[in-house]
Design a protein around this motif. Structure first.
Motif, PDB file in Angstrom:
ATOM      1  N   GLY A 189       0.720  -1.357  -0.032  1.00 54.70           N
ATOM      2  CA  GLY A 189      -0.022  -0.041   0.013  1.00 54.70           C
ATOM      3  C   GLY A 189       0.830   1.249   0.172  1.00 54.70           C
ATOM      4  O   GLY A 189       0.208   2.310  -0.151  1.00 54.70           O
ATOM      5  N   THR A 190       2.234   1.103   0.219  1.00 56.51           N
ATOM      6  CA  THR A 190       2.922   2.343   0.237  1.00 56.51           C
ATOM      7  C   THR A 190       3.281   2.746  -1.307  1.00 56.51           C
ATOM      8  O   THR A 190       3.403   1.811  -2.185  1.00 56.51           O
ATOM      9  N   TRP A 191       3.635   4.085  -1.486  1.00 54.25           N
ATOM     10  CA  TRP A 191       4.184   4.235  -2.630  1.00 54.25           C
ATOM     11  C   TRP A 191       5.702   4.379  -2.726  1.00 54.25           C
ATOM     12  O   TRP A 191       6.321   4.416  -2.028  1.00 54.25           O
ATOM     13  N   SER A 192       6.080   4.121  -4.039  1.00 55.18           N
ATOM     14  CA  SER A 192       7.615   4.108  -4.279  1.00 55.18           C
ATOM     15  C   SER A 192       7.711   4.556  -5.698  1.00 55.18           C
ATOM     16  O   SER A 192       7.127   4.610  -6.714  1.00 55.18           O
ATOM     17  N   PHE A 193       8.776   5.528  -5.626  1.00 55.47           N
ATOM     18  CA  PHE A 193       9.089   6.341  -6.926  1.00 55.47           C
ATOM     19  C   PHE A 193      10.441   5.971  -7.328  1.00 55.47           C
ATOM     20  O   PHE A 193      11.504   5.901  -6.340  1.00 55.47           O
ATOM     21  N   ASP A 194      10.745   5.891  -8.553  1.00 58.56           N
ATOM     22  CA  ASP A 194      12.119   5.639  -9.127  1.00 58.56           C
ATOM     23  C   ASP A 194      12.541   6.732 -10.167  1.00 58.56           C
ATOM     24  O   ASP A 194      11.549   7.213 -11.031  1.00 58.56           O
ATOM     25  N   TYR A 195      13.610   7.247 -10.053  1.00 64.46           N
ATOM     26  CA  TYR A 195      14.085   8.585 -10.772  1.00 64.46           C
ATOM     27  C   TYR A 195      15.132   8.247 -11.891  1.00 64.46           C
ATOM     28  O   TYR A 195      15.569   9.198 -12.549  1.00 64.46           O
ATOM     29  N   THR A 196      15.265   6.946 -12.310  1.00 69.53           N
ATOM     30  CA  THR A 196      16.197   6.585 -13.329  1.00 69.53           C
ATOM     31  C   THR A 196      16.173   7.468 -14.533  1.00 69.53           C
ATOM     32  O   THR A 196      16.865   7.959 -15.228  1.00 69.53           O
ATOM     33  N   VAL A 197      14.852   7.414 -15.243  1.00 74.61           N
ATOM     34  CA  VAL A 197      14.512   8.330 -16.439  1.00 74.61           C
ATOM     35  C   VAL A 197      14.881   9.598 -16.148  1.00 74.61           C
ATOM     36  O   VAL A 197      15.350  10.267 -17.041  1.00 74.61           O
ATOM     37  N   PHE A 198      14.147   9.939 -15.250  1.00 74.04           N
ATOM     38  CA  PHE A 198      14.430  11.628 -15.156  1.00 74.04           C
ATOM     39  C   PHE A 198      15.637  11.979 -14.930  1.00 74.04           C
ATOM     40  O   PHE A 198      16.052  13.095 -15.637  1.00 74.04           O
ATOM     41  N   ASP A 199      16.557  11.128 -14.069  1.00 70.49           N
ATOM     42  CA  ASP A 199      18.054  11.702 -14.094  1.00 70.49           C
ATOM     43  C   ASP A 199      18.588  11.527 -15.419  1.00 70.49           C
ATOM     44  O   ASP A 199      19.436  12.378 -15.464  1.00 70.49           O
ATOM     45  N   ARG A 200      18.253  10.427 -15.958  1.00 71.07           N
ATOM     46  CA  ARG A 200      18.976  10.407 -17.440  1.00 71.07           C
ATOM     47  C   ARG A 200      18.730  11.568 -18.339  1.00 71.07           C
ATOM     48  O   ARG A 200      19.653  12.097 -19.096  1.00 71.07           O
ATOM     49  N   TRP A 201      17.384  11.767 -18.439  1.00 69.53           N
ATOM     50  CA  TRP A 201      17.100  13.149 -19.177  1.00 69.53           C
ATOM     51  C   TRP A 201      17.580  14.355 -18.650  1.00 69.53           C
ATOM     52  O   TRP A 201      18.016  15.067 -19.637  1.00 69.53           O
ATOM     53  N   VAL A 202      17.585  14.838 -17.432  1.00 73.22           N
ATOM     54  CA  VAL A 202      18.092  15.756 -16.811  1.00 73.22           C
ATOM     55  C   VAL A 202      19.647  15.966 -17.074  1.00 73.22           C
ATOM     56  O   VAL A 202      20.048  17.088 -17.558  1.00 73.22           O
ATOM     57  N   GLU A 203      20.257  14.798 -16.745  1.00 69.34           N
ATOM     58  CA  GLU A 203      21.703  14.851 -17.039  1.00 69.34           C
ATOM     59  C   GLU A 203      22.332  15.167 -18.465  1.00 69.34           C
ATOM     60  O   GLU A 203      23.027  15.763 -18.695  1.00 69.34           O
ATOM     61  N   PHE A 204      21.371  14.529 -19.433  1.00 70.27           N
ATOM     62  CA  PHE A 204      21.523  14.470 -20.705  1.00 70.27           C
ATOM     63  C   PHE A 204      21.281  16.097 -21.071  1.00 70.27           C
ATOM     64  O   PHE A 204      22.307  16.510 -21.672  1.00 70.27           O
ATOM     65  N   MET A 205      20.293  16.432 -20.854  1.00 69.62           N
ATOM     66  CA  MET A 205      20.234  17.978 -21.295  1.00 69.62           C
ATOM     67  C   MET A 205      21.045  19.070 -20.650  1.00 69.62           C
ATOM     68  O   MET A 205      21.690  19.719 -21.507  1.00 69.62           O
ATOM     69  N   MET A 206      21.388  18.568 -19.290  1.00 66.97           N
ATOM     70  CA  MET A 206      22.526  19.474 -18.843  1.00 66.97           C
ATOM     71  C   MET A 206      23.863  19.429 -19.684  1.00 66.97           C
ATOM     72  O   MET A 206      24.682  20.422 -19.640  1.00 66.97           O
ATOM     73  N   ASN A 207      23.964  18.267 -19.725  1.00 67.62           N
ATOM     74  CA  ASN A 207      25.230  17.916 -20.488  1.00 67.62           C
ATOM     75  C   ASN A 207      25.337  18.640 -21.807  1.00 67.62           C
ATOM     76  O   ASN A 207      26.181  19.171 -22.511  1.00 67.62           O
ATOM     77  N   VAL A 208      24.095  18.846 -22.297  1.00 67.69           N
ATOM     78  CA  VAL A 208      24.136  19.476 -23.890  1.00 67.69           C
ATOM     79  C   VAL A 208      24.205  20.951 -23.545  1.00 67.69           C
ATOM     80  O   VAL A 208      24.269  21.686 -24.630  1.00 67.69           O
ATOM     81  N   GLY A 209      23.806  21.656 -22.214  1.00 64.58           N
ATOM     82  CA  GLY A 209      23.950  22.901 -22.214  1.00 64.58           C
ATOM     83  C   GLY A 209      22.844  23.551 -21.683  1.00 64.58           C
ATOM     84  O   GLY A 209      22.729  24.689 -21.507  1.00 64.58           O
ATOM     85  N   ILE A 210      21.627  22.914 -21.513  1.00 60.63           N
ATOM     86  CA  ILE A 210      20.518  23.321 -20.898  1.00 60.63           C
ATOM     87  C   ILE A 210      20.261  22.946 -19.570  1.00 60.63           C
ATOM     88  O   ILE A 210      19.956  21.771 -19.199  1.00 60.63           O
ATOM     89  N   ASP A 211      20.655  23.805 -18.634  1.00 59.15           N
ATOM     90  CA  ASP A 211      20.814  23.511 -17.263  1.00 59.15           C
ATOM     91  C   ASP A 211      20.429  24.709 -16.236  1.00 59.15           C
ATOM     92  O   ASP A 211      20.847  24.331 -14.975  1.00 59.15           O
ATOM     93  N   ARG A 212      19.671  25.406 -16.568  1.00 59.10           N
ATOM     94  CA  ARG A 212      19.302  26.435 -15.512  1.00 59.10           C
ATOM     95  C   ARG A 212      18.111  26.143 -14.630  1.00 59.10           C
ATOM     96  O   ARG A 212      17.766  26.513 -13.554  1.00 59.10           O
ATOM     97  N   GLN A 213      17.048  25.423 -15.265  1.00 61.28           N
ATOM     98  CA  GLN A 213      15.718  25.257 -14.735  1.00 61.28           C
ATOM     99  C   GLN A 213      15.172  23.892 -15.154  1.00 61.28           C
ATOM    100  O   GLN A 213      15.510  23.469 -16.315  1.00 61.28           O
ATOM    101  N   ILE A 214      14.733  23.303 -14.252  1.00 58.27           N
ATOM    102  CA  ILE A 214      13.793  22.087 -14.545  1.00 58.27           C
ATOM    103  C   ILE A 214      12.126  22.235 -14.424  1.00 58.27           C
ATOM    104  O   ILE A 214      11.982  22.381 -13.031  1.00 58.27           O
TER     105      ILE A 214
END
Lengths: 599, 599
Positions: free
Chosen positions: A309-334
């Motif tokens: 009954g508890t919630w569980s969240f995983d951020y693997t995809v989110f991290d992958r996307w954010v890190e990719f975008m930051m690497n590309v140079g878009i890194d000021r805001q999410i």
């Protein structure tokens, strides 16, 4: 046979229907080639056939400079005054565009273009890498709604709308094109002026050939001022074009979030970073916009309701996307969408039944609060661990006031320090709670609110959407309207501009910009193969102007240059919504650019 | 109207079709009551109508002891010799059954039964809690395949098979029944003899009433020996009836793995524990048997392929199920199905796409090995942390030899200490690798193999399935066949017995035991409401006998009692498959029980 034909040419509302051998556009037009081309592709046939008598005078291929404000029709003799010399002004660090036009009554089998060296009078060079040349390509589009009041709504039957082939994609992938008889071929010339170049006038030629044979040349003079435009990553401009990684995975037929997917997105997102994009678009739940695009936004956060009954969240995809975008140079805001999706239905993986389930619940309900407090508490912790908490916002689209207020309560309950962003109407009641606030172009921030927000360093912007007939960035829009946007933003003392769709591609975006809803091109600004567009380059022109204005305003204020200040404000005052459609955006924009380049 | 009727009465092959107001059985028969009754329910109409002339002689309600070996028909005058006194023999700790029969030519509006005190000649009591009374209920069934050679295969059209109402469920939920005219009502009397009771003959009465009015009484004498049968948890017997928790969730309409689900399962699984069950049936992947039951087995292990390509496994459901079963008293072994499911397709949650995906791969392929080595390595670690590794087996059904060998290689690669179980044919090649080995009734373990396995303390058993016409446990099977099973197991010196379905209920198991495949009752032995059945009680009778034989054999061996030993082996030698169908199982079983009770 009749039935099949009718099937092929009527607009398919369902998506993803493909033939093994050939693509089919959103509107049911077979493309005559493999689906989803990335390199070489053929345009759809032009519904407008060339008028032979118009072309009889055109014996040899004609070449002239044109205007970047014009979409030259494919099979019409371009209406322009022959222009062999083009003079452009620019700051160092700026990107400038020029458009040449080639048209021929008879076939040119292997049209190609190149540039000579560009030198100033001291013999100093503009490096060749600064330049790029692309052929303008033609894409199918439609038109505004019949009442002329915008382009929103469903377009179930495209036969009710004009279909026309318009100049928009800039194709840097191909090096030459065959020109059939009675065809116009525009050529886009772009220079990314290095910041380090010496001011001065640089001269050179655009050389147009058929194979090896020179057809003609056009002179280009670039007058580069001593002023310097910073690199895009340092721009103050708050550009927020929403990215759709799901469209890229589908178009490139690569597994979502695989290395191949990231590789396919990199040049596209680099192009966006180079336009000054500051915000990463992140989906934190399934279908924040209820699948309104051809490729719906899937959640980047894995929601699991455990069997206990508890919630569980995983951020693997989110991290992958954010890190990719930051690497590309878009890194000021999410910006994270959305606690208030268009359909208040929340999907999750239900561990007990090993299946995906949905719960319908709304802000104000206990189930909603329990779920979102669990999610946001976990998310806050994750973001803090990643060091991203301060640049992350919980992002909403316009919702009824009561809903937004209840949503804000839940956010505060989970973590009162969460930043919040909204793209919607202006609401004094919740304005103080909003970090990044973007309102519709028709609306106004009260001056005191705008000034206070500026002092608090809160981004304050506006957006356009299908609601506006003008200015807009449809594939048939006047290109200068894209530049106009940012002058208007500067006039309103806003930090930038938002549009909801950088690349929510329809089925075959290179061929047919129409979609099942809204006018052609509403859902995207750039093309597969990381191809830019006339619209996108003109948008960038405006963004650069906005950045220049920000710098000049600061300089004039610091130096007490009232004349300069007034000149800018007067220039900006010419950007009025009431101008449309009578005064073309190009008139206002070109005049404004002249003034900006006069300092 | 015709069409609807035909729809209602033909066998529906799809599942789960319900009307809002009324249930419908697997074979399309409307039940005339709410779906899925748990407490009071009405049986389906009897296709056999009472013959009025047969019943004319029955003026007043008749009452007699009957035999637990007989399923008395509902609307036929029972063919039995009036018996007012029943004498039973038993060990202390044993459960014994008796069946009384009431039949009436005219209505009995409120039939109810009770027991007097049961005393020995010293005035000592058998406690009232030791006793229970249940009404035998009638359930719809079909018959063997038309060739009489078993009951396997699809039964797409049930009109091709006889439909008959048979006595099977034992209803302890209701306290009284109305008896319509010309109806037979059997009554099941059970005594769980306390281990602590003094040996001796205990006498008492079964009182049969209509409301308050006594209709008659039957004498019961229980001769209790000094021998003691251990409690079921201490039985050596290896009973493996596969449990289906998914059927319970559906029937009780409770969320899977919720507290309500566990609460609904508890009495059902307690009944199984009390029958000596030793093994927890666990599904470690989606649909190990490809959904052959009305409620398919969902995975109890959450399989997730993360967006970074790694596998992740979660055991929340598995742990919940195992801990629940252990708490109920079934805690000796966990059999995990299946690395070689009937369809070699493996479902998992794909994080990247936020969806369930399947991969088709087979033992011997790299993808299979990578996936299962990842799973089993993780599983091994989890089981060791839980302290369950030593009681857990990776369980297979019969597969081609090559497939099983490749599977064993993968298991060894992940953790060479994993125990493995197989229910299938006898294969000398892989026998040494199998911890728990269960073969089909028609097959034989070589004596040396069986003895070696016994010395290694490896469970060695046999199973029956739809393949056997006799002995079997269909709802129409001769009840004594269920008891016969364990005598046969004892004769073969095997540790117990396996059947694949304790409670894989069809749509309305209380009303209609038929399913879309196999003969009626093949898929379950017990009923909702934790109702036992004639079959299940007779199965337990055999299990108790097997346990007695194990104890007696040990005693005779220890004490060198050759006479006793020979008596038992001679008795067991009468259990021959060739007896069927000519010699009724009851004859052999009852004779065997007499001998067992003579020691």
């Amino acid at each position: 046979m009749k039935r099949i034909t009718s099937f092929l040419f009527s607009c398919l509302l369902s998506s993803g229907i493909l033939f093994a051998q050939q693509g089919i556009t959103q509107c049911g037009v077979p493309t005559g080639q493999s689906p989803f081309p990335v390199t070489v592709y053929a345009e759809l046939p032009d519904p407008v056939k060339p008028l032979a008598q118009e072309w009889t005078a055109i014996k040899t291929p004609h070449i002239s400079w044109g205007s970047t404000d014009v979409r030259y029709a494919k099979h019409v003799v371009p209406k322009l005054k022959q222009q062999n010399v083009l003079r452009l002004k620019a700051w160092r660090g700026e990107r400038v565009n020029a458009q040449a036009v080639v048209w021929a009554g008879s076939e040119v089998s292997n049209l190609n273009c190149s540039l000579s060296e560009f030198k100033n009078n001291k013999g100093e060079l503009l490096p060749a890498e600064a330049w790029s040349i692309g052929f303008i390509r033609y894409v199918m589009t439609d038109e505004l709604n019949k009442d002329g009041k915008g382009a929103c709504g469903h377009r179930s039957d495209h036969s009710l709308y004009d279909s026309l082939l318009v100049a928009d994609p800039i194709d840097h992938v191909i090096e030459s094109v065959p020109l059939t008889a009675m065809t116009t071929q525009p050529v886009w010339v772009k220079c990314q002026i290095p910041q380090s170049v010496a001011p001065g006038i640089y001269k050179g030629d655009l050389l147009v050939r058929d194979g090896e044979r020179l057809l003609g040349k056009l002179k280009l003079e670039l007058q580069i001022s001593g002023r310097v435009l910073p690199v895009p990553s340092e721009w103050a401009y708050h550009l927020d074009l929403w990215q759709n990684p799901f469209a890229v995975a589908r178009y490139y037929q690569v597994p979502l979030w695989s290395q191949a997917h990231l590789d396919a997105m990199r040049p596209l997102m680099k192009m966006l970073a180079d336009a000054g994009q500051k915000i990463i678009t992140a989906s934190i739940m399934h279908k924040p916009w209820n699948g309104q695009t051809e490729d719906f936004f899937e959640t980047m956060v894995t929601w699991m309701k455990r069997a206990d009954g508890t919630w569980s969240f995983d951020y693997t995809v989110f991290d992958r996307w954010v890190e990719f975008m930051m690497n590309v140079g878009i890194d000021r805001q999410i910006n994270c969408y959305s606690m208030v999706p268009w359909e208040l239905s929340f999907q999750y993986f239900d561990q007990a039944t090993n299946s995906l389930k949905s719960v319908k619940t709304a802000p104000g309900e206990k189930e909603y609060e329990d779920m979102w407090v669990a999610m946001l508490s976990s998310f806050s912790q994750h973001l803090r661990e990643k060091g991203w908490f301060d640049i992350c916002t919980i992002a909403m689209d316009e919702r009824p006031m009561e809903v937004m207020q209840k949503t804000l309560e839940v956010i505060r309950k989970a973590d009162p320090e969460f930043k919040v962003s909204l793209a919607g109407n202006y609401h004094a009641e919740i304005e103080p709670a909003l970090y990044d606030y973007c309102i519709s172009i028709g609306q106004e921030f009260p001056a005191d609110v705008r000034m206070r927000r500026a002092s608090e360093k809160k981004p304050t912007t506006y957006y356009t959407s299908c609601a506006e007939a003008y200015p807009n960035t449809f594939t048939f829009s006047d290109p200068a309207e894209a530049a106009w946007m940012s002058f208007y933003s500067a006039q309103k003392q806003l930090n930038g501009y938002l549009r909801w769709a950088y690349n929510s591609w329809p089925l075959e975006p290179l061929l047919d910009s129409r979609f099942r809803t809204w006018a052609g091109g509403d859902t995207y600004l750039v093309y597969p193969g990381a191809r830019s567009s006339i619209r996108f380059e003109k948008l960038l022109e405006g963004i650069q102007a906005h950045e220049k204005i920000t710098l000049l305003r600061k300089e004039f204020l610091d130096k007490g240059n009232k004349t300069g200040w007034k000149k800018i404000e007067k220039m900006l005052s010419t950007f009025r919504l009431e101008n449309f459609p009578d005064i073309p955006a190009a008139v206002t924009v070109n005049h404004a650019n002249e003034i900006l380049n006069s300092f």
